[in-house]
Write a protein that holds these residues in place. Structure first.
Motif, short mmCIF file in Angstrom:
data_model
loop_
_atom_site.label_atom_id
_atom_site.label_comp_id
_atom_site.label_asym_id
_atom_site.label_seq_id
_atom_site.Cartn_x
_atom_site.Cartn_y
_atom_site.Cartn_z
N UNK A 56 -17.42 13.08 -12.20
CA UNK A 56 -17.50 13.67 -13.53
C UNK A 56 -16.35 13.17 -14.39
N UNK A 57 -16.61 12.96 -15.65
CA UNK A 57 -15.57 12.68 -16.61
C UNK A 57 -14.74 13.95 -16.83
N UNK A 58 -13.43 13.80 -16.95
CA UNK A 58 -12.54 14.96 -17.11
C UNK A 58 -12.52 15.43 -18.57
N UNK A 59 -13.70 15.48 -19.16
CA UNK A 59 -13.85 15.90 -20.55
C UNK A 59 -15.30 16.32 -20.77
N UNK A 60 -15.50 17.52 -21.28
CA UNK A 60 -16.83 17.94 -21.69
C UNK A 60 -17.67 18.63 -20.65
N UNK A 61 -17.47 18.32 -19.38
CA UNK A 61 -18.27 18.93 -18.31
C UNK A 61 -17.40 19.86 -17.48
N UNK A 69 -12.60 24.21 -10.92
CA UNK A 69 -11.70 23.08 -11.17
C UNK A 69 -11.37 23.04 -12.65
N UNK A 70 -10.23 22.45 -12.96
CA UNK A 70 -9.82 22.31 -14.36
C UNK A 70 -10.51 21.13 -14.99
N UNK A 71 -10.76 21.23 -16.30
CA UNK A 71 -11.16 20.09 -17.11
C UNK A 71 -10.04 19.88 -18.11
N UNK A 72 -9.20 18.87 -17.86
CA UNK A 72 -7.98 18.72 -18.65
C UNK A 72 -8.25 18.15 -20.04
N UNK A 73 -9.37 17.45 -20.22
CA UNK A 73 -9.63 16.70 -21.46
C UNK A 73 -8.51 15.70 -21.73
N UNK A 74 -7.84 15.25 -20.68
CA UNK A 74 -6.76 14.29 -20.80
C UNK A 74 -5.51 14.85 -21.43
N UNK A 75 -5.39 16.18 -21.49
CA UNK A 75 -4.27 16.81 -22.20
C UNK A 75 -3.55 17.80 -21.30
N UNK A 76 -2.22 17.80 -21.43
CA UNK A 76 -1.41 18.76 -20.68
C UNK A 76 -1.72 20.19 -21.09
N UNK A 77 -2.25 20.37 -22.29
CA UNK A 77 -2.55 21.72 -22.79
C UNK A 77 -3.57 22.42 -21.89
N UNK A 88 -12.82 11.70 -13.57
CA UNK A 88 -12.32 10.40 -14.02
C UNK A 88 -11.45 10.50 -15.26
N UNK A 89 -10.63 9.50 -15.41
CA UNK A 89 -9.62 9.40 -16.47
C UNK A 89 -10.26 9.35 -17.86
N UNK A 90 -9.57 9.95 -18.82
CA UNK A 90 -10.03 9.95 -20.21
C UNK A 90 -8.84 10.10 -21.13
N UNK A 91 -8.88 9.51 -22.34
CA UNK A 91 -7.79 9.73 -23.29
C UNK A 91 -7.80 11.17 -23.79
N UNK A 106 -0.80 12.18 -19.98
CA UNK A 106 -0.93 13.08 -18.81
C UNK A 106 -1.38 12.34 -17.57
N UNK A 107 -2.37 11.49 -17.69
CA UNK A 107 -3.04 10.91 -16.52
C UNK A 107 -2.63 9.46 -16.25
N UNK A 108 -2.01 8.81 -17.22
CA UNK A 108 -1.62 7.41 -17.05
C UNK A 108 -2.73 6.47 -17.44
N UNK A 109 -2.38 5.22 -17.67
CA UNK A 109 -3.34 4.22 -18.14
C UNK A 109 -4.36 3.88 -17.07
N UNK A 110 -5.61 3.81 -17.49
CA UNK A 110 -6.70 3.32 -16.65
C UNK A 110 -6.89 1.84 -16.94
#
Length: 470
Positions: free
Chosen positions: A74-79, A84-92, A119-122, A134-138
């Motif tokens: 799953x993408x770590x944004x939107x789903x 589990x956490x969905x970070x949306x690529x943000x520390x918030x 998976x990684x996302x901006x 937060x997640x580092x460059x992909x």
């Protein structure tokens, strides 16, 4: 199953092996996990390891489903995945666990897929590269000095590297098509309303849509069949297709009227290799029996972009203000990235009338572009302005951010805002060995026609066995 055997199959093929008892879901998962351990340190595609969750799911008695036993990310944004956490690529949001699955995740589970990571996302999906603090460059498996694109960069990188044959993705301005193009994959952005965001609201005024990046066309079709179910209360939706999308792949698309352009809609010009790839794709389509003519895409693109920027900014502001209210303290500048903070500040300045006028500009653009499709069945153009750009190129000089942004992704955002289905097909490679995707846009709700064309192109110019050298 060893990796070489695993990589010979798409998701549908792997599910077929499970159905015939030739391999177990657990064996497939362990192959995927082993591959992830081998390559993920080099590409940073998978940023949340849920292997133990996947192992528990893989041990369940398989039932005959379209994608039973297939490892999935799953993408770590939107789903949302419950627990589990969905970070949306943000520390918030990195520590906020979901209470329930999103509708799309429920559909994936019902299709029999084994979810084992995210998976990684901006940050908030705001950039067409995937380099979150937060997640580092992909990195791109075709060249790890370059971006896999974004915002579904982790998904595309994982698929191109062979960890999984398909992965969840989403697209609010090109975020399926951009990384699919950069990584040599097939990427379909469905029509607005085709895939529900339930239980969340609309994404970016209806511009955002969820689906997947895949190596094969049929995987994309089968996955879309699995998730295109309207949910109660959806603000807009499309009825399921008359026939399954999977049945469209391989059907004769007929003689299509295809308009093409070598323009970079939101920038000065395409990279010469992308322009050459468009012209070659036009010749290919003509050779397949379609009528191909050069066209000019109508509509006030600048007004649409201004409106879309206001809608996106207001959406980011609403998200962060809601979180500030929840926790009882304001969002501080050091909690988000510089570009996110700038968009947040822009969003706070958007008035109600600005928002409505922005939507009006977006809708006017959609009507103008739709007029082109009264004459043509499909629009053909470059997905990106250039092959994958180097890591850090967009943000190394923030004064150059906007021109560099649209030089890389001039042609995708338009079709988020028209709501039309659009796909990128990996039909070309640069002299340096980087993939170049060609974008095909269809009429609203006509994914079926695009899948028929994609299947024809896949037969004419196969790409499945052309894999990244990582």
């Amino acid at each position: 199953m060893d990796f070489e055997d695993y990589r010979k199959h798409d998701a549908v093929g792997l599910a077929g092996l499970v159905a015939k008892g030739e391999v177990s879901a657990s064996e497939l998962l362990e192959t995927a996990v082993t591959r992830m351990a081998q390559v993920n340190p080099a590409i940073n595609a998978v940023t949340m390891d849920l292997t133990e969750w996947g192992r528990a799911e893989a041990k369940r008695e398989p039932t005959p489903r379209a994608l039973s036993g297939v490892p999935f990310l799953l993408k770590d944004l939107g789903a949302q995945l419950a627990g589990s956490a969905t970070s949306s690529g943000s520390a918030v949001f990195k520590d906020q666990a979901a209470q329930a699955d999103s509708a799309i995740v429920t559909s994936y589970k019902q299709a029999g897929m084994v979810i084992f990571g995210k998976t990684n996302t901006p940050e908030f999906g705001l950039m067409p590269v995937t380099e979150p603090a937060l997640l580092g460059a992909c990195r791109n498996p075709w060249d790890v000095s370059r971006t896999p694109g974004g915002s579904s960069g982790g998904a595309a990188s994982a698929v191109a590297a062979g960890i999984v044959p398909a992965a969840h993705a989403s697209d609010g301005g090109g975020s399926i098509r951009t990384p699919a193009s950069a990584c040599g994959l097939f990427g379909m952005k469905p029509s607005r309303g085709r895939v529900s965001f339930a239980p969340m609201g609309e994404g970016w005024g209806g511009a955002s849509i969820q689906h997947a990046v895949t190596r094969s066309v049929r995987d994309s079709a089968v996955l879309l069949d699995a998730v295109c179910r309207p949910q109660v209360g959806d603000p807009y939706f499309l009825a399921p297709p008359e026939r399954p999308f999977a049945g469209e792949v391989g059907r004769d698309p007929g003689k299509l009227a295809i308009g093409f352009t070598t323009a970079a809609l939101a920038s000065d010009a395409l990279d010469p290799e992308c322009k050459a790839a468009v012209l070659e794709a036009a010749r290919l389509c003509e050779g397949l029996g379609h009528v191909v003519e050069e066209v000019v895409v109508p509509g006030d693109l600048a007004a649409m972009q201004q409106g879309a920027g206001d809608v996106i900014g207001a959406s980011i502001a609403a998200t962060l203000e809601a979180e500030a209210e929840r926790r009882g303290r304001a969002i501080e500048p050091d909690e988000v990235e510089v570009l996110t903070w700038a968009m947040y500040q822009r969003g706070k300045r958007v008035t109600g009338s600005n928002y409505v006028r922005g939507l009006a500009a977006i809708h006017a653009y959609g009507r103008a572009v739709a007029a082109l499709f009264q004459r043509y069945d499909v629009l053909l153009l470059s997905t990106l302005g250039s092959p994958a750009i180097p890591i850090g190129h967009l943000t190394e000089d923030l004064r150059q951010y906007t021109p560099r942004l649209f030089a890389f992704m001039p042609n995708t955002q338009a079709f988020n805002n028209t709501g039309q289905p659009a796909m990128t097909v990996p039909l070309a490679w640069s002299q340096g060995g980087l993939p170049i995707g060609i974008q095909f846009v269809g009429r609203m709700g006509e994914e079926a026609g695009l899948f028929r064309l994609a299947g024809q192109l896949e037969q004419a110019r196969p790409w499945f066995n052309r894999v990244a050298p990582l």
